[in-house]
Design an enzyme around this catalytic site. Structure first.
Site, PDB file in Angstrom:
ATOM      1  N   VAL A 164       0.814  -1.218   0.000  1.00 55.72           N
ATOM      2  CA  VAL A 164       0.000   0.000   0.000  1.00 55.72           C
ATOM      3  C   VAL A 164       0.850   1.272   0.000  1.00 55.72           C
ATOM      4  O   VAL A 164       0.303   2.367  -0.015  1.00 55.72           O
ATOM      5  CB  VAL A 164      -0.965   0.021   1.207  1.00 55.72           C
ATOM      6  CG1 VAL A 164      -1.980  -1.101   1.091  1.00 55.72           C
ATOM      7  CG2 VAL A 164      -0.206  -0.070   2.528  1.00 55.72           C
ATOM      8  N   LYS A 172       5.243   2.883  -0.730  1.00 57.53           N
ATOM      9  CA  LYS A 172       6.691   2.714  -0.840  1.00 57.53           C
ATOM     10  C   LYS A 172       7.369   4.046  -0.579  1.00 57.53           C
ATOM     11  O   LYS A 172       6.789   5.106  -0.805  1.00 57.53           O
ATOM     12  CB  LYS A 172       7.078   2.222  -2.241  1.00 57.53           C
ATOM     13  CG  LYS A 172       6.628   0.811  -2.561  1.00 57.53           C
ATOM     14  CD  LYS A 172       7.143   0.363  -3.920  1.00 57.53           C
ATOM     15  CE  LYS A 172       6.724  -1.060  -4.224  1.00 57.53           C
ATOM     16  NZ  LYS A 172       7.252  -1.538  -5.538  1.00 57.53           N
ATOM     17  N   ARG A 176      11.599   5.856   0.729  1.00 58.17           N
ATOM     18  CA  ARG A 176      13.027   5.606   0.937  1.00 58.17           C
ATOM     19  C   ARG A 176      13.264   4.631   2.092  1.00 58.17           C
ATOM     20  O   ARG A 176      14.287   3.967   2.157  1.00 58.17           O
ATOM     21  CB  ARG A 176      13.743   6.936   1.223  1.00 58.17           C
ATOM     22  CG  ARG A 176      13.873   7.810  -0.014  1.00 58.17           C
ATOM     23  CD  ARG A 176      14.484   9.155   0.325  1.00 58.17           C
ATOM     24  NE  ARG A 176      13.639  10.239  -0.154  1.00 58.17           N
ATOM     25  CZ  ARG A 176      13.943  11.513  -0.039  1.00 58.17           C
ATOM     26  NH1 ARG A 176      15.054  11.861   0.561  1.00 58.17           N
ATOM     27  NH2 ARG A 176      13.142  12.437  -0.497  1.00 58.17           N
ATOM     28  N   TYR A 177      12.326   4.583   3.024  1.00 59.14           N
ATOM     29  CA  TYR A 177      12.449   3.692   4.189  1.00 59.14           C
ATOM     30  C   TYR A 177      12.244   2.233   3.816  1.00 59.14           C
ATOM     31  O   TYR A 177      12.691   1.329   4.511  1.00 59.14           O
ATOM     32  CB  TYR A 177      11.390   4.079   5.236  1.00 59.14           C
ATOM     33  CG  TYR A 177       9.988   4.049   4.667  1.00 59.14           C
ATOM     34  CD1 TYR A 177       9.283   2.866   4.564  1.00 59.14           C
ATOM     35  CD2 TYR A 177       9.388   5.213   4.205  1.00 59.14           C
ATOM     36  CE1 TYR A 177       8.005   2.828   4.006  1.00 59.14           C
ATOM     37  CE2 TYR A 177       8.127   5.198   3.648  1.00 59.14           C
ATOM     38  CZ  TYR A 177       7.436   4.000   3.556  1.00 59.14           C
ATOM     39  OH  TYR A 177       6.183   3.967   2.990  1.00 59.14           O
ATOM     40  N   GLY A 178      11.498   1.950   2.718  1.00 57.54           N
ATOM     41  CA  GLY A 178      11.127   0.583   2.378  1.00 57.54           C
ATOM     42  C   GLY A 178       9.702   0.529   1.856  1.00 57.54           C
ATOM     43  O   GLY A 178       9.307   1.363   1.026  1.00 57.54           O
ATOM     44  N   GLU A 179       8.902  -0.404   2.372  1.00 58.89           N
ATOM     45  CA  GLU A 179       7.527  -0.594   1.896  1.00 58.89           C
ATOM     46  C   GLU A 179       6.565  -0.746   3.066  1.00 58.89           C
ATOM     47  O   GLU A 179       6.961  -1.167   4.162  1.00 58.89           O
ATOM     48  CB  GLU A 179       7.428  -1.853   1.024  1.00 58.89           C
ATOM     49  CG  GLU A 179       8.287  -1.825  -0.217  1.00 58.89           C
ATOM     50  CD  GLU A 179       8.192  -3.123  -1.013  1.00 58.89           C
ATOM     51  OE1 GLU A 179       8.543  -3.106  -2.203  1.00 58.89           O
ATOM     52  OE2 GLU A 179       7.790  -4.172  -0.439  1.00 58.89           O
ATOM     53  N   LYS A 207       5.149  -2.446   8.127  1.00 62.89           N
ATOM     54  CA  LYS A 207       6.173  -1.579   7.539  1.00 62.89           C
ATOM     55  C   LYS A 207       7.468  -2.387   7.469  1.00 62.89           C
ATOM     56  O   LYS A 207       8.001  -2.830   8.489  1.00 62.89           O
ATOM     57  CB  LYS A 207       6.357  -0.329   8.400  1.00 62.89           C
ATOM     58  CG  LYS A 207       7.275   0.724   7.794  1.00 62.89           C
ATOM     59  CD  LYS A 207       7.273   1.991   8.659  1.00 62.89           C
ATOM     60  CE  LYS A 207       8.179   3.060   8.085  1.00 62.89           C
ATOM     61  NZ  LYS A 207       8.180   4.283   8.930  1.00 62.89           N
ATOM     62  N   ASP A 244      10.287  14.574  12.495  1.00 58.87           N
ATOM     63  CA  ASP A 244      10.016  14.361  11.070  1.00 58.87           C
ATOM     64  C   ASP A 244       8.516  14.432  10.806  1.00 58.87           C
ATOM     65  O   ASP A 244       7.964  13.612  10.084  1.00 58.87           O
ATOM     66  CB  ASP A 244      10.582  13.019  10.613  1.00 58.87           C
ATOM     67  CG  ASP A 244      10.680  12.906   9.089  1.00 58.87           C
ATOM     68  OD1 ASP A 244      10.638  13.957   8.421  1.00 58.87           O
ATOM     69  OD2 ASP A 244      10.763  11.775   8.575  1.00 58.87           O
TER      70      ASP A 244
END
Length: 494
Positions: free
Chosen positions: A199, A201, A203-206, A220, A321
Site C-alpha cells: 500500500v 513505498k 526511501r524507508y522501504g515498503e 512496515k 520528522d
C-alpha cells in the site's frame, strides 16, 4: 543487513523489554539477555513455541508482574507459564496442545513419592488459599465496576491465536512498560501474518496490508539501509507508554526471514484512508472537517511533547520528522501520528537527552530555519519541540488549502511548491527559508471564514524565525478547542 548488527539489535530490545531491577526474584534464564544462566525480575516464566516442525523452549523473567499474561490457554503453537518464587522456573514444564506429558507419578521411586506428595499437598493448599483470595479480590472489583456502571469484562488471553488484536492489546496483556505486546508474543504474532498487498513505498522501504486471523494490520518493512530507524521505533514503542488515539497504534516488531533474506518488520494498526498526504490529494474538506484533522494532530503532538510522571508515565518526545506523509487518517476522520524513527526522548528527573543513533536527518521541505542554518541547539530538548511546531504549521497550511470556502478550493500542493523543486536540496530550502525568510502564501479566501482565519493566524505563529517565539503544542491545542466550541461541535477528546 549484517547478521551481527541484527543480533545486537535484538539483544538490545530483549534487554529493554525484559529489563532488570534490584531486589527481585532470581530466575533461570536462557534468552539472549541472560547473565550466565540467570536473570532478575518480578516474575519467572517458561515459554514454548512451535514453528513448522520444531519446538523452542525458553526460560527467563519479566520485569513487571505479568501473571495475567500467562493465564491464557496453552495453544498448539504457543504457551507461557509463570511463577513467582526464586528459581521456580528451573524445572517448570509446559506442554503444547497435542504434546504428551510424562507418565504417571506411580512410575517414580517410592522414596521420591514420600518426599514429593506431602510437599505437593502443602503447595496445593497454599494455591487454593491464594486462588480463593484472588477470586475474592476479583469479586470485589467486579462489584465496584458494577456500581460505577461499567461492564464486567472477561479476563483476556495473551496468547496469539486465541484473541483479537483488541484483546491482545488490552491493559492486562502488555509488558507493563511498552505500548505493544510482551516481546515473545510479538514474535509469535509476526510469524502468523500473511502479506496481502503493498500500500506504500518510500526511501524507508515498503508498507503492506497484512492479515492476522482475519484482521487487517499494517506491516512496515524497512530497507536494510534504514535499520537504525526500525530499531529506534522498536525501542521507543517497547519502552514508552504511547497508547493514544492520535498516535499510531503499535502491535509488534520483529526481525524475520523471508525469501532467504532478513527483513525488519514493524506491525501497527491499519488505516484504510492512508496518509494525510494521500487523503488530501483526493478529498476536499469543509470547515468542521479541516478543524477535526488539525485538532487531532495537535492532540497527538501534545501527548508526545508532554512528560508524564509516575509508574504509568512516559518521557517527553519530539518527533523530528512531522509531515503529512507521516500522519495517517483513521476511519472516523481523526488523525494519528506515525513514524518515530527519528524521535528524541527527554526526562526531567535525569535530565538525560536520548537522541538515538540514527544518521538520517528529517525531510528537508519541512525543516525549520534553525535546522537548515545548522544553528539548532542539539543539547536542548526544547529546540527539537520547536522544530515540530514549525512542521505542524506547514501541515496546517496543507489542510487549510484543501478546505472549501465560498465554493472555492485549491488543488493539493506541498509546502513551498512554488519556490523549490519537487525534490529540493538542503541548499534550496536553506536559501528560501533562512536567507529569503519566506513562508507559504496563505490564500486570501481563508480570511473570509472565521475558523479558517483563526487557523491562518495559528500557522503564522508557528513560522517565526526565532524558535522561542513560536507557539507551544499545548497553546495550539487550547486554541483549536475554543474554535471547536465556536462551531458547536462535540468537544474534541485528546
Amino acid at each position: 543487513m549484517p547478521r551481527g548488527a541484527a543480533g545486537a539489535a535484538l539483544l538490545a530490545i530483549l534487554t529493554v523489554s525484559l529489563g532488570f531491577a534490584a531486589g527481585e526474584l532470581l530466575c533461570a534464564c536462557d534468552v539472549p539477555h541472560c547473565n550466565v544462566s540467570t536473570c532478575r525480575g518480578k516474575v519467572c516464566f517458561v515459554s514454548k513455541s512451535r514453528e513448522g516442525g520444531s519446538v523452542t523452549r525458553r526460560k527467563g523473567c519479566f520485569s513487571q508482574h505479568l501473571l495475567e499474561s500467562c493465564r491464557g490457554p496453552v495453544m498448539e503453537h504457543f504457551g507461557t507459564k509463570c511463577c513467582n518464587a526464586s528459581m521456580c522456573n528451573a524445572h517448570l514444564e509446559i506442554y503444547l496442545r497435542g504434546e504428551e506429558a510424562p507418565g504417571p507419578a506411580a512410575a517414580l521411586p517410592g522414596l521420591l513419592l514420600l518426599t514429593v506428595v506431602p510437599l505437593l499437598g502443602l503447595l496445593l493448599l497454599a494455591a487454593l488459599a491464594a486462588l480463593f483470595g484472588w477470586k475474592l479480590v476479583q469479586h470485589r472489583r467486579a462489584g465496584a465496576r458494577g456500581r460505577a456502571g461499567e461492564a464486567d469484562l472477561p479476563l483476556k488471553a495473551s496468547v496469539a491465536g486465541d484473541s483479537t488484536l483488541e484483546d491482545l492489546l488490552g491493559d492486562d496483556c502488555t509488558t507493563g512498560s511498552g505500548s505493544g505486546l510482551p516481546f515473545l508474543v510479538q514474535r509469535t504474532v509476526a510469524r502468523q501474518i500473511a502479506l496481502a498487498e503493498c500500500v506504500g513505498k518510500g526511501r524507508y522501504g515498503e508498507v503492506w496490508r497484512g492479515v492476522w486471523h482475519g484482521e487487517s494490520v499494517a506491516v512496515k518493512i524497512f530497507s536494510s539501509r534504514d535499520e537504525q530507524s526500525w530499531f529506534r521505533e522498536t525501542e521507543i514503542y517497547n519502552t514508552v507508554l504511547l497508547r493514544h488515539d492520535n498516535i499510531l497504534g503499535f502491535i509488534a516488531s520483529d526481525m524475520t526471514s523471508r525469501n532467504s533474506s532478513t527483513q525488519l518488520w514493524l506491525i501497527t494498526h491499519y488505516h484504510e484512508h492512508g496518509s494525510l498526504y494521500d487523503y488530501l490529494q483526493r478529498t476536499a474538506l469543509d470547515g468542521a472537517g479541516c478543524l477535526a484533522l488539525a485538532s487531532s494532530i495537535i492532540c497527538g503532538l501534545v501527548h508526545l511533547h508532554v512528560e508524564i510522571f509516575g509508574t504509568q508515565g512516559k518521557p517527553a518526545i519530539a518527533h523530528r520528522d512531522l509531515k503529512s506523509r507521516n500522519i495517517l487518517v483513521k476511519s472516523n476522520r481523526q488523525c494519528c501520528i506515525a513514524d518515530l524513527g527519528l524521535a528524541v526522548m527527554h526526562s526531567q528527573g535525569s535530565d538525560y537527552l536520548d537522541v538515538g543513533n540514527n544518521p538520517r536527518v528529517g525531510t528537508k521541505r519541512y525543516m525549520a530555519p534553525e535546522v537548515l542554518s545548522e544553528q539548532i541547539r542539539t543539547d536542548c530538548f526544547e529546540s527539537y519541540k520547536k522544530t515540530d511546531i514549525w512542521a505542524y504549521g506547514l501541515v496546517l497550511w496543507e489542510i487549510a488549502r484543501r478546505t472549501v470556502v465560498n465554493g472555492i478550493v485549491e488543488e493539493y500542493r506541498p509546502p513551498f511548491f512554488d519556490v523549490v523543486p519537487s525534490d529540493p536540496s538542503f541548499e534550496d530550502m536553506r536559501k528560501v527559508v533562512c536567507v529569503d525568510q519566506q513562508t507559504p502564501a496563505v490564500p486570501n479566501r481563508l480570511f473570509s471564514n472565521a475558523v479558517l482565519s483563526a487557523l491562518a493566524k495559528v500557522m503564522k505563529e508557528c513560522w517565526y524565525q526565532s524558535p522561542s517565539a513560536r507557539l507551544t503544542a499545548l497553546r495550539i491545542k487550547k486554541t483549536l478547542k475554543k474554535l471547536s466550541h465556536s462551531l458547536e461541535k462535540p468537544k474534541q477528546e485528546c
